[in-house]
Design a protein around this motif. Structure first.
Motif, PDB file in Angstrom:
ATOM      1  N   ALA B 103       0.825  -1.211   0.000  1.00  0.00           N
ATOM      2  CA  ALA B 103       0.000   0.000   0.000  1.00  0.00           C
ATOM      3  C   ALA B 103       0.860   1.263   0.000  1.00  0.00           C
ATOM      4  N   GLY B 104       2.170   1.105  -0.109  1.00  0.00           N
ATOM      5  CA  GLY B 104       3.059   2.262  -0.175  1.00  0.00           C
ATOM      6  C   GLY B 104       3.297   2.943   1.154  1.00  0.00           C
ATOM      7  N   HIS B 105       3.069   2.222   2.237  1.00  0.00           N
ATOM      8  CA  HIS B 105       3.242   2.804   3.573  1.00  0.00           C
ATOM      9  C   HIS B 105       4.264   1.963   4.337  1.00  0.00           C
ATOM     10  N   ARG B 106       4.450   2.246   5.627  1.00  0.00           N
ATOM     11  CA  ARG B 106       5.481   1.574   6.388  1.00  0.00           C
ATOM     12  C   ARG B 106       5.014   1.363   7.824  1.00  0.00           C
ATOM     13  N   VAL B 107       5.300   0.220   8.392  1.00  0.00           N
ATOM     14  CA  VAL B 107       4.923  -0.058   9.790  1.00  0.00           C
ATOM     15  C   VAL B 107       5.987   0.539  10.703  1.00  0.00           C
ATOM     16  N   THR B 108       5.566   1.418  11.616  1.00  0.00           N
ATOM     17  CA  THR B 108       6.554   2.073  12.475  1.00  0.00           C
ATOM     18  C   THR B 108       6.380   1.803  13.959  1.00  0.00           C
ATOM     19  N   HIS B 109       5.311   1.120  14.329  1.00  0.00           N
ATOM     20  CA  HIS B 109       5.185   0.795  15.746  1.00  0.00           C
ATOM     21  C   HIS B 109       4.450  -0.525  15.958  1.00  0.00           C
ATOM     22  N   VAL B 110       4.434  -0.967  17.199  1.00  0.00           N
ATOM     23  CA  VAL B 110       3.744  -2.198  17.603  1.00  0.00           C
ATOM     24  C   VAL B 110       3.008  -1.907  18.902  1.00  0.00           C
ATOM     25  N   ASP B 138      12.629  -5.892  13.187  1.00  0.00           N
ATOM     26  CA  ASP B 138      12.997  -4.508  12.865  1.00  0.00           C
ATOM     27  C   ASP B 138      13.258  -3.747  14.159  1.00  0.00           C
ATOM     28  N   PRO B 139      14.528  -3.486  14.464  1.00  0.00           N
ATOM     29  CA  PRO B 139      14.858  -2.854  15.756  1.00  0.00           C
ATOM     30  C   PRO B 139      14.456  -1.382  15.838  1.00  0.00           C
ATOM     31  N   SER B 140      13.937  -0.829  14.746  1.00  0.00           N
ATOM     32  CA  SER B 140      13.493   0.568  14.816  1.00  0.00           C
ATOM     33  C   SER B 140      12.009   0.675  15.121  1.00  0.00           C
ATOM     34  N   LEU B 141      11.336  -0.457  15.261  1.00  0.00           N
ATOM     35  CA  LEU B 141       9.905  -0.423  15.593  1.00  0.00           C
ATOM     36  C   LEU B 141       9.710   0.153  16.997  1.00  0.00           C
ATOM     37  N   VAL B 142       8.815   1.119  17.112  1.00  0.00           N
ATOM     38  CA  VAL B 142       8.507   1.722  18.412  1.00  0.00           C
ATOM     39  C   VAL B 142       7.466   0.861  19.109  1.00  0.00           C
ATOM     40  N   TRP B 143       7.739   0.495  20.348  1.00  0.00           N
ATOM     41  CA  TRP B 143       6.799  -0.344  21.096  1.00  0.00           C
ATOM     42  C   TRP B 143       5.958   0.565  22.008  1.00  0.00           C
ATOM     43  N   VAL B 144       4.669   0.539  21.825  1.00  0.00           N
ATOM     44  CA  VAL B 144       3.773   1.352  22.644  1.00  0.00           C
ATOM     45  C   VAL B 144       3.560   0.636  23.973  1.00  0.00           C
ATOM     46  N   VAL B 145       3.891   1.311  25.065  1.00  0.00           N
ATOM     47  CA  VAL B 145       3.864   0.671  26.383  1.00  0.00           C
ATOM     48  C   VAL B 145       3.097   1.534  27.376  1.00  0.00           C
ATOM     49  N   GLN B 146       2.694   0.868  28.456  1.00  0.00           N
ATOM     50  CA  GLN B 146       2.114   1.609  29.559  1.00  0.00           C
ATOM     51  C   GLN B 146       3.185   1.693  30.641  1.00  0.00           C
ATOM     52  N   ALA B 147       3.368   2.884  31.181  1.00  0.00           N
ATOM     53  CA  ALA B 147       4.422   3.090  32.182  1.00  0.00           C
ATOM     54  C   ALA B 147       4.255   2.111  33.340  1.00  0.00           C
ATOM     55  N   GLY B 148       5.356   1.555  33.810  1.00  0.00           N
ATOM     56  CA  GLY B 148       5.324   0.714  34.993  1.00  0.00           C
ATOM     57  C   GLY B 148       5.040  -0.746  34.731  1.00  0.00           C
ATOM     58  N   LEU B 160      14.469  -1.545  22.423  1.00  0.00           N
ATOM     59  CA  LEU B 160      13.527  -1.010  21.442  1.00  0.00           C
ATOM     60  C   LEU B 160      13.115   0.399  21.831  1.00  0.00           C
ATOM     61  N   PRO B 161      12.980   1.307  20.860  1.00  0.00           N
ATOM     62  CA  PRO B 161      12.404   2.609  21.180  1.00  0.00           C
ATOM     63  C   PRO B 161      10.990   2.393  21.685  1.00  0.00           C
ATOM     64  N   LEU B 162      10.559   3.230  22.619  1.00  0.00           N
ATOM     65  CA  LEU B 162       9.220   3.011  23.155  1.00  0.00           C
ATOM     66  C   LEU B 162       8.444   4.313  23.246  1.00  0.00           C
ATOM     67  N   ALA B 163       7.132   4.180  23.154  1.00  0.00           N
ATOM     68  CA  ALA B 163       6.233   5.324  23.306  1.00  0.00           C
ATOM     69  C   ALA B 163       5.322   5.025  24.483  1.00  0.00           C
ATOM     70  N   SER B 164       5.294   5.946  25.427  1.00  0.00           N
ATOM     71  CA  SER B 164       4.530   5.731  26.655  1.00  0.00           C
ATOM     72  C   SER B 164       3.116   6.280  26.470  1.00  0.00           C
ATOM     73  N   GLU B 165       2.169   5.477  26.886  1.00  0.00           N
ATOM     74  CA  GLU B 165       0.775   5.732  26.524  1.00  0.00           C
ATOM     75  C   GLU B 165      -0.111   5.983  27.741  1.00  0.00           C
ATOM     76  N   GLY B 256      10.346  11.825  18.161  1.00  0.00           N
ATOM     77  CA  GLY B 256      11.463  11.442  19.008  1.00  0.00           C
ATOM     78  C   GLY B 256      10.974  10.766  20.255  1.00  0.00           C
ATOM     79  N   VAL B 257      10.617   9.517  20.126  1.00  0.00           N
ATOM     80  CA  VAL B 257      10.172   8.762  21.292  1.00  0.00           C
ATOM     81  C   VAL B 257      11.374   8.476  22.181  1.00  0.00           C
ATOM     82  N   ARG B 258      11.086   7.946  23.346  1.00  0.00           N
ATOM     83  CA  ARG B 258      12.149   7.686  24.303  1.00  0.00           C
ATOM     84  C   ARG B 258      13.114   6.643  23.760  1.00  0.00           C
ATOM     85  N   ALA B 259      14.387   7.017  23.687  1.00  0.00           N
ATOM     86  CA  ALA B 259      15.390   6.009  23.330  1.00  0.00           C
ATOM     87  C   ALA B 259      15.467   5.054  24.509  1.00  0.00           C
ATOM     88  N   ALA B 260      15.300   3.779  24.237  1.00  0.00           N
ATOM     89  CA  ALA B 260      15.341   2.807  25.330  1.00  0.00           C
ATOM     90  C   ALA B 260      16.749   2.786  25.923  1.00  0.00           C
TER      91      ALA B 260
END
Lengths: 266, 266, 266, 266
Positions: B103-110, B138-148, B160-165, B256-260
């Motif tokens: 589809a011409g797009h790219r997966v950037t997170h999980v 893919d080590p550049s995939l951002v993992w969406v996590v819940q703090a704690g 893995l880079p992570l995004a806190s939700e 610029g998500v948190r660098a793990a």
């Protein structure tokens, strides 16, 4: 010196179910077509198949089929738009690519399964739609084709590298197509007979029909089946016979498959 | 100026079935978590979701769940080995990657779905097994996590880079965890209430508990749900309220998500 | 003269897949527990299994499991309401009843499969919910139970006839429960050992524990497994040993199973 | 006074998914065709649908389809032997019978779904194989048929009672068959137009073609669809229009459907 690949469908179990003796076949063949979860296969079986293939130097390819576990991808399903079928193929290739990455291996070819393969072989729209999306995912993927089919033409038009395949245990018509399964003599059951035929065809660079006619085709790979009672014996006989005739058996991905006409021309 | 992402689960239909108003949500959110065919989703729905996301500048991520269509990934399934669960996640990510490529797009997170997410949040072995295979794909995939949670820890350990939700419609305990759904007040139904809370928490850089306590956390993304009656209204209110407060709403993959922690060590 | 039934799970394939040698087992056992399409089985396999059973005078029962083909009904799935589980059991029984009618046979018993069986054995609410719906479908269905479990109690409370079962290839604790599979000696692999134990227990009217303790139980039926390498050999040994000791082997449905105390008495 | 039944497909959800507003339709129609888990439906949805139907005096029938959840039974699947298709129908009927028993209701009719229905309508071998197994399960089941199809003929040959059906929202050809969906005017979208046509056809005892020709047929039941945007409005209009014209709307199972020719011979 002639070089040829031996390919076999694998990983066609599901959950607790298994089909064929993959471990034995992986000691014989050089390319494994791995079921991707639609007509058969699941992530655990895929991983294990790829892991064993890697261990033994066997190349792996995606073996996508209809979304039809119950029918094992062998039910004739009509009317799905070519673009939709292509998306299902894409999904399956990607799933295997990631599983292969996790197992430290790499997907280098694609071979369509069962009725999806038959449909694409006969319908250029379907074959082209699939070919375009294979190329969108990875244009270096080698498409395993049967000479004279719409899949071969699509591979050429889309510019995908292709590997031309013959079958070890199937008789051919004078047109170079497979004798339909229900006709007498369509399937060869004796390992030694199959092995001798394969050697003759590979050495001759031609398919030999039941009537003794030769139809010249490029032969990159020989398909051996994994799910029949004599599967392992036949695969062993084919390999031994080829090697004793001086044919080198190794993965086609490393033998320089046919560069498709297409890319350039388009 | 504060920056935050809005994420929403999407593509959670199957065959003829649809769940939620994805088209409307894709005009509001900045990241789409796309179901990958195990708890929901199929290749056609995935393709269409990704295509629309691409068209609207919405980032896409894999939203893998248990192989449990009937239970929608919400049945509690115990005892599957962590490594096996990780392989099923890998499969799903790869499937979406290929569909996205088509589809011409790219997966950037999980972002993990339902009970698989709950299991990983509570079990470091599971989270680590999954994290390692995400990184293998893919080590550049951002993992969406819940703090704690164990998922956050695993993302850090694996590198893995992570995004806190945080969640727009869920109340928090004094420990910063979600109030269980069955408790009164656990779920916020009024769009304006949810929107105001989200703004306050984003501006404060902290989760606010039901008792009024603040628990400082990094907030990269706000989860809005897509399958409730007020889903679209709530998502709109959240976005409007954030923007009118001067918060920039855009995909976390570009913020610029948190660098793990682990990343550094690599 | 002692009378006992031999039962075995059957029809546990799906589509092209098969599990165990049903044709051979149907020559040995007197009751077949037929998978009904949820953990395994499909209408064609069910029909063929029932047809063969009828031909050989083997009684057929429903063998319902979790809706979990991938996990073969062996994944631990928690939290489904008892009433919901009971509805899935009902569905499966009815499906087999109709298939049996089409094959000219009749469903006369029910035996729960895998984790659904384990769950019901341990949880009276689940067992009761299931028992009530079995009775709603056909109150003459014999429920195969293990002595001392919640399923036995539920059968009695609901008033279903029940058949009490022992296992040919499993060791027992001093409490009369099965030694967990992971403990050494839990599973008996030698046909002759299993056969001798079964004969002793049937003659004694008691389960014999690994420590040599005897726990008196009624024994209506002996479960032999169909999916292990030595399955057929073990089943043959058990039957031969019983018969040479003068025990009559025939379906429990015709031997007068225990009349449940019956709703009334309680 | 004319009597007619209104039937509608129902329970066509799966797991978390729902299709159509069954609760509203159950207040309008007199017969519910309940999906049985193959193209749609699951034990919980089936139970709930049957329970509501019972509560409102609505008759229930089995609505069996291809084993094809993804395609919703609408994919064209060729080549399955008639006997095999019949076994899958049998399974589905039995499943619903047991669920209905658990809900205190009773299955009184059968109507084939989607492509399975189309296949049987066109292929007498398929229709006969299915009819014979319906009769084996319960010879009093009323088979809902379209006049002039192989299903009608099979019902007569097998001796099943049958109910002849017209469609509220479909245009007819001069031969009394449905105008294919893709032709303009094939589907009627306005509730009042559909309602008037139905009244005219019921009063006339004939189907009225797009060209104004009348083809006399017996009309036992009128099919209204449940899954279109105007479904509830159209069903209400049809019922109101019929009743205001003095037509009595009630389940065909109680109106004395056509005794099949075969019946006499039995």
């Amino acid at each position: 010196m002639a070089i040829v690949d031996l390919n076999c469908d694998m990983g066609e179990g599901f959950g607790v179910y298994r089909l064929g003796d993959d471990a034995a076949m992986l000691d014989i063949v050089t390319s494994a077509n791995v079921a991707c979860g639609f007509h058969a296969g699941d992530p655990l079986i895929m991983f294990e198949t790829v892991r064993l293939a890697k261990e033994r130097g066997v190349a792996v390819g995606a073996h996508p089929g209809f979304l039809d576990l119950w029918g094992f991808g062998r039910r004739t399903i009509k009317g799905e738009p070519p673009g939709d079928l292509a998306k299902t193929v894409t999904y399956q290739i990607g799933a295997l690519q990631a599983v292969a990455a996790a197992a430290g291996h790499r997907v280098t070819h694609v071979k369509l399964h069962g009725e999806l393969g038959n449909l694409a072989a006969a319908d250029l729209d379907v074959a082209l739609a699939i070919g375009r999306l294979i190329a969108a995912v990875d244009p270096s993927l080698v498409w395993v084709v049967q000479a004279g089919t719409a899949v071969e033409r699509a591979a050429e038009m889309v510019g995908l590298p292709l590997a031309s395949e013959i079958f070890a245990d199937r008789a051919y018509t004078d047109e170079g197509t497979l004798v339909p399964r229900r006709q007498p003599g369509a399937v060869i059951h004796e390992p030694e007979v199959a092995a001798r035929r394969v050697r003759e065809m590979v050495e001759d660079g031609a398919v030999h029909s039941s009537n003794g006619r030769r139809i010249p085709v490029r032969i990159d790979t020989v398909c051996v089946h994994g799910d029949t009672p004599s599967a392992v014996a036949m695969a062993r006989a084919v390999r031994a016979t080829l090697e004793s005739a001086g044919v080198q058996v190794r993965p086609f991905s490393s033998t320089g498959v046919r560069a498709a006409l297409g890319g350039a021309a388009r």
